[in-house]
Design an enzyme around this catalytic site. Structure first.
Site, PDB file in Angstrom:
ATOM      1  N   THR A  97       0.752  -1.155  -0.080  1.00 56.28           N
ATOM      2  CA  THR A  97      -0.143  -0.113   0.027  1.00 56.28           C
ATOM      3  C   THR A  97       0.807   1.042   0.111  1.00 56.28           C
ATOM      4  O   THR A  97       0.412   2.204  -0.836  1.00 56.28           O
ATOM      5  CB  THR A  97      -0.938  -0.028   1.120  1.00 56.28           C
ATOM      6  OG1 THR A  97      -1.520  -1.391   1.450  1.00 56.28           O
ATOM      7  CG2 THR A  97      -1.966   1.009   1.190  1.00 56.28           C
ATOM      8  N   THR A  98       1.900   1.138   0.753  1.00 55.00           N
ATOM      9  CA  THR A  98       2.638   2.376   1.120  1.00 55.00           C
ATOM     10  C   THR A  98       3.482   2.971  -0.369  1.00 55.00           C
ATOM     11  O   THR A  98       3.472   3.880  -0.628  1.00 55.00           O
ATOM     12  CB  THR A  98       3.693   2.201   2.096  1.00 55.00           C
ATOM     13  OG1 THR A  98       3.196   1.347   3.155  1.00 55.00           O
ATOM     14  CG2 THR A  98       4.584   3.545   2.628  1.00 55.00           C
ATOM     15  N   TRP A  99       3.817   1.915  -1.029  1.00 57.97           N
ATOM     16  CA  TRP A  99       4.614   1.862  -2.364  1.00 57.97           C
ATOM     17  C   TRP A  99       3.580   2.505  -3.349  1.00 57.97           C
ATOM     18  O   TRP A  99       3.937   3.386  -4.113  1.00 57.97           O
ATOM     19  CB  TRP A  99       5.278   0.409  -2.693  1.00 57.97           C
ATOM     20  CG  TRP A  99       5.934   0.494  -4.023  1.00 57.97           C
ATOM     21  CD1 TRP A  99       6.631   1.645  -4.452  1.00 57.97           C
ATOM     22  CD2 TRP A  99       6.319  -0.505  -4.798  1.00 57.97           C
ATOM     23  NE1 TRP A  99       7.369   1.226  -5.598  1.00 57.97           N
ATOM     24  CE2 TRP A  99       7.329  -0.110  -5.804  1.00 57.97           C
ATOM     25  CE3 TRP A  99       6.089  -2.022  -4.496  1.00 57.97           C
ATOM     26  CZ2 TRP A  99       7.762  -1.030  -6.655  1.00 57.97           C
ATOM     27  CZ3 TRP A  99       6.554  -2.786  -5.651  1.00 57.97           C
ATOM     28  CH2 TRP A  99       7.443  -2.104  -6.556  1.00 57.97           C
ATOM     29  N   HIS A 155      -8.315  -0.044   2.881  1.00 56.65           N
ATOM     30  CA  HIS A 155      -8.333  -1.361   2.956  1.00 56.65           C
ATOM     31  C   HIS A 155      -9.561  -2.116   2.871  1.00 56.65           C
ATOM     32  O   HIS A 155      -9.800  -3.507   3.038  1.00 56.65           O
ATOM     33  CB  HIS A 155      -7.549  -1.939   4.250  1.00 56.65           C
ATOM     34  CG  HIS A 155      -6.156  -1.627   4.190  1.00 56.65           C
ATOM     35  ND1 HIS A 155      -5.196  -1.694   3.225  1.00 56.65           N
ATOM     36  CD2 HIS A 155      -5.254  -1.263   5.450  1.00 56.65           C
ATOM     37  CE1 HIS A 155      -4.068  -1.377   3.584  1.00 56.65           C
ATOM     38  NE2 HIS A 155      -3.913  -1.032   4.762  1.00 56.65           N
ATOM     39  N   ARG A 177      -0.923  -9.571  -3.117  1.00 56.31           N
ATOM     40  CA  ARG A 177       0.574  -9.903  -3.317  1.00 56.31           C
ATOM     41  C   ARG A 177       0.593 -11.454  -2.679  1.00 56.31           C
ATOM     42  O   ARG A 177      -0.543 -11.860  -2.127  1.00 56.31           O
ATOM     43  CB  ARG A 177       1.238  -9.128  -1.931  1.00 56.31           C
ATOM     44  CG  ARG A 177       2.802  -9.416  -1.967  1.00 56.31           C
ATOM     45  CD  ARG A 177       3.150  -8.511  -0.616  1.00 56.31           C
ATOM     46  NE  ARG A 177       4.777  -8.788  -0.513  1.00 56.31           N
ATOM     47  CZ  ARG A 177       5.598  -7.990   0.610  1.00 56.31           C
ATOM     48  NH1 ARG A 177       4.864  -7.466   1.508  1.00 56.31           N
ATOM     49  NH2 ARG A 177       6.518  -8.425   0.355  1.00 56.31           N
ATOM     50  N   SER A 185       4.809 -10.421   6.322  1.00 57.79           N
ATOM     51  CA  SER A 185       5.063  -8.850   6.460  1.00 57.79           C
ATOM     52  C   SER A 185       4.160  -8.579   7.787  1.00 57.79           C
ATOM     53  O   SER A 185       4.500  -7.934   8.388  1.00 57.79           O
ATOM     54  CB  SER A 185       4.497  -8.389   5.163  1.00 57.79           C
ATOM     55  OG  SER A 185       4.816  -6.973   5.263  1.00 57.79           O
ATOM     56  N   ARG A 307      10.536  -2.707   5.704  1.00 57.21           N
ATOM     57  CA  ARG A 307      10.904  -3.840   6.123  1.00 57.21           C
ATOM     58  C   ARG A 307      12.194  -4.057   5.321  1.00 57.21           C
ATOM     59  O   ARG A 307      13.411  -3.743   5.219  1.00 57.21           O
ATOM     60  CB  ARG A 307      10.279  -4.768   6.798  1.00 57.21           C
ATOM     61  CG  ARG A 307      10.740  -5.935   7.694  1.00 57.21           C
ATOM     62  CD  ARG A 307       9.723  -7.119   7.838  1.00 57.21           C
ATOM     63  NE  ARG A 307       9.335  -7.723   6.626  1.00 57.21           N
ATOM     64  CZ  ARG A 307       9.918  -8.829   6.415  1.00 57.21           C
ATOM     65  NH1 ARG A 307      10.842  -9.288   7.172  1.00 57.21           N
ATOM     66  NH2 ARG A 307       9.481  -9.186   5.423  1.00 57.21           N
ATOM     67  N   LYS A 308      11.811  -5.073   4.357  1.00 55.76           N
ATOM     68  CA  LYS A 308      12.822  -5.619   3.420  1.00 55.76           C
ATOM     69  C   LYS A 308      12.405  -5.319   2.009  1.00 55.76           C
ATOM     70  O   LYS A 308      13.289  -5.259   1.228  1.00 55.76           O
ATOM     71  CB  LYS A 308      12.753  -7.209   3.692  1.00 55.76           C
ATOM     72  CG  LYS A 308      13.591  -7.756   4.746  1.00 55.76           C
ATOM     73  CD  LYS A 308      13.893  -9.099   4.467  1.00 55.76           C
ATOM     74  CE  LYS A 308      14.749  -9.672   5.745  1.00 55.76           C
ATOM     75  NZ  LYS A 308      14.700 -11.308   5.635  1.00 55.76           N
ATOM     76  N   GLY A 309      11.194  -5.254   1.648  1.00 56.80           N
ATOM     77  CA  GLY A 309      10.569  -5.008   0.324  1.00 56.80           C
ATOM     78  C   GLY A 309      11.011  -5.897  -0.673  1.00 56.80           C
ATOM     79  O   GLY A 309      11.495  -5.696  -1.612  1.00 56.80           O
TER      80      GLY A 309
HETATM   81  P1  A3P Z   1       7.887  -6.602   3.908  1.00 60.45           P
HETATM   82  O1  A3P Z   1       7.239  -6.308   5.158  1.00 60.45           O
HETATM   83  O2  A3P Z   1       8.016  -7.763   3.081  1.00 60.45           O
HETATM   84  O3  A3P Z   1       9.237  -6.109   3.840  1.00 60.45           O
HETATM   85  P2  A3P Z   1       1.766  -2.069   3.210  1.00 60.45           P
HETATM   86  O4  A3P Z   1       2.366  -0.523   2.842  1.00 60.45           O
HETATM   87  O5  A3P Z   1       0.779  -2.337   2.575  1.00 60.45           O
HETATM   88  O6  A3P Z   1       2.030  -1.836   4.713  1.00 60.45           O
HETATM   89  O7  A3P Z   1       3.018  -3.291   3.001  1.00 60.45           O
HETATM   90  C1  A3P Z   1       4.193  -3.245   3.354  1.00 60.45           C
HETATM   91  C2  A3P Z   1       5.154  -4.085   2.703  1.00 60.45           C
HETATM   92  O8  A3P Z   1       5.419  -3.184   1.626  1.00 60.45           O
HETATM   93  C3  A3P Z   1       6.371  -4.252   3.479  1.00 60.45           C
HETATM   94  O9  A3P Z   1       6.963  -5.462   3.117  1.00 60.45           O
HETATM   95  C4  A3P Z   1       7.258  -3.003   3.037  1.00 60.45           C
HETATM   96  O10 A3P Z   1       8.689  -3.167   3.410  1.00 60.45           O
HETATM   97  C5  A3P Z   1       7.125  -3.007   1.409  1.00 60.45           C
HETATM   98  N1  A3P Z   1       7.238  -1.685   0.740  1.00 60.45           N
HETATM   99  C6  A3P Z   1       7.197  -0.687   1.487  1.00 60.45           C
HETATM  100  N2  A3P Z   1       7.565   0.211   0.734  1.00 60.45           N
HETATM  101  C7  A3P Z   1       7.885  -0.360  -0.538  1.00 60.45           C
HETATM  102  C8  A3P Z   1       8.676   0.150  -1.813  1.00 60.45           C
HETATM  103  N3  A3P Z   1       8.650   1.384  -1.790  1.00 60.45           N
HETATM  104  N4  A3P Z   1       8.858  -0.660  -2.726  1.00 60.45           N
HETATM  105  C9  A3P Z   1       8.719  -2.048  -2.362  1.00 60.45           C
HETATM  106  N5  A3P Z   1       8.075  -2.440  -1.378  1.00 60.45           N
HETATM  107  C10 A3P Z   1       7.874  -1.567  -0.289  1.00 60.45           C
END
Ligand code: A3P
Length: 341
Positions: A97-99, A155, A177, A185, A307-309
């Site tokens: 979502t954040t991405w 959501h 995903r 995650s 976190r890891k992405g």
């Molecule tokens: P991981 O926990 O597998 O690293 P949301 O934004 O829906 O809460 O999802 C969070 C997940 O998106 C996390 O995955 C986070 O690291 C990953 N994420 C956040 N920003 C990102 C970006 N710019 N590119 C890719 N993944 C990203």
């Protein structure tokens, strides 16, 4: 209490004052109190990720408390008013979502913010593009009256979307995903941000809840299926994406999103490298770098969202048995549907 409505528009982060989080917390208490009679008779499990329990509403589980919870979903359904020019994003939690928020904010506002002035460089993407479920907590709406388009995320399940959103015919980008990565995650996220009184969640507990469908806005698979089917019925209005595909070919997908939302890149922009700039601005590394400190408007730490992405990190946490069970559920739930991760 009158629930704040959202009849205003445009991203201008100067509206955030130090008092806003307090106001929002107070409004959340009022909303939970106001709606408690409506959700007290809903099916309930005494389990939760960020709350002690969850309620089943329109086929989906919602946390009993919190900024995205049964109370704020009910209030959104009552109070949120769509505008014909709105653009929406929808995701199950922890699906990127954040991405997606960052990318869409950057695409739509690309001519507005130049020379390192993009709010994404100083604010969490969640504070740049609000959730419908949070917007109804605000006394002062995010957008000014005449601003277009307003950008909102949610959501909520497809069927739970406020009626005015469903009726609006507005464009909506959905992203999901691989459920195994969503589980891992979510597991890490809740252990980072959940109230200490809830204790630490083990991966076994997380697996148990996730595989039984007890996830915020879940069952995960039903959330995906509802939007997937809606995207087949209304392909011009709903764009269905996966995190994995966005990772695999970010450039093409960013162009696709821009085109779909009515903000296609011009030939000149492509030659000038505007697409690459947006991809780089919103990259995991860049956003993580800018969100190492501080808290978002709702009080959660900025860094909890980065976190890891990576794709496939589940293999570091799930046993073979867990993986096989989740694969089997996914196969059964998505039988006959062209959904792969
Ligand atoms: P991981 O926990 O597998 O690293 P949301 O934004 O829906 O809460 O999802 C969070 C997940 O998106 C996390 O995955 C986070 O690291 C990953 N994420 C956040 N920003 C990102 C970006 N710019 N590119 C890719 N993944 C990203």
């Amino acid at each position: 209490m009158s629930i704040p409505t959202t009849s205003h528009a445009f991203p201008d982060l100067s509206f955030v004052t130090e008092d806003d989080p307090k106001v929002e917390r107070a409004n959340l208490s009022l909303i939970l109190d106001r709606y408690k009679d409506r959700f007290k008779d809903l099916p309930k499990v005494e389990k939760g990720w960020l709350s002690k329990s969850m309620n089943l509403y329109q086929g989906h589980w919602y946390s009993s408390s919190g900024v995205i919870s049964i109370g704020t979903v009910l209030a959104s359904q009552d109070a949120f008013q769509a505008h014909p020019s709105d653009l929406y994003l929808a995701t199950p939690p922890k699906c990127g979502t954040t991405w997606l928020k960052a990318l869409v904010f950057a695409i739509v506002n690309r001519t507005k913010y130049k020379n390192n002035s993009n709010p994404l460089l100083v604010s969490n993407p969640h504070d740049c593009l609000p959730f419908i479920e949070n917007e109804i907590l605000r006394n002062k709406p995010t957008y000014n009256v005449d601003s277009q388009p307003r950008l909102f995320a949610t959501h909520m399940s497809y069927l739970a979307l406020p009626q005015s959103v469903l009726d609006s015919g507005c464009s909506l980008v959905y992203m999901c995903r691989n459920p195994k990565d969503v589980l891992v995650s979510t597991f890490h996220f809740v252990n980072k941000v959940r109230d200490k009184s809830l204790g630490v969640m083990t991966i076994e507990e997380a697996f148990e809840l996730f595989s039984k469908g007890f996830t915020p806005c879940g069952p995960f698979w039903d959330h995906v299926k509802e939007y997937y089917k809606a995207s087949l019925d209304h392909p011009e209005k709903i764009l269905f994406l996966t995190y994995e595909n966005l990772q695999k070919d970010t450039i093409s997908n960013v162009k696709r999103i821009a085109e779909f939302l009515g903000y296609p890149f011009t030939k000149e922009e492509e030659v000038e490298g505007v697409v690459e700039e947006i991809v780089s601005l919103c990259s995991f590394e860049n956003l993580r770098e800018h969100n190492q400190q501080g808290i978002k408007r709702d009080g959660l730490p900025n860094d909890a969202f980065f976190r890891k992405g990576k794709v496939g990190d589940w293999s570091n946490y799930l046993t073979n048995d867990m993986s096989q069970i989740l694969d089997q559920i996914t196969e059964e739930k998505f039988l006959g549907l062209d959904i792969s991760f």
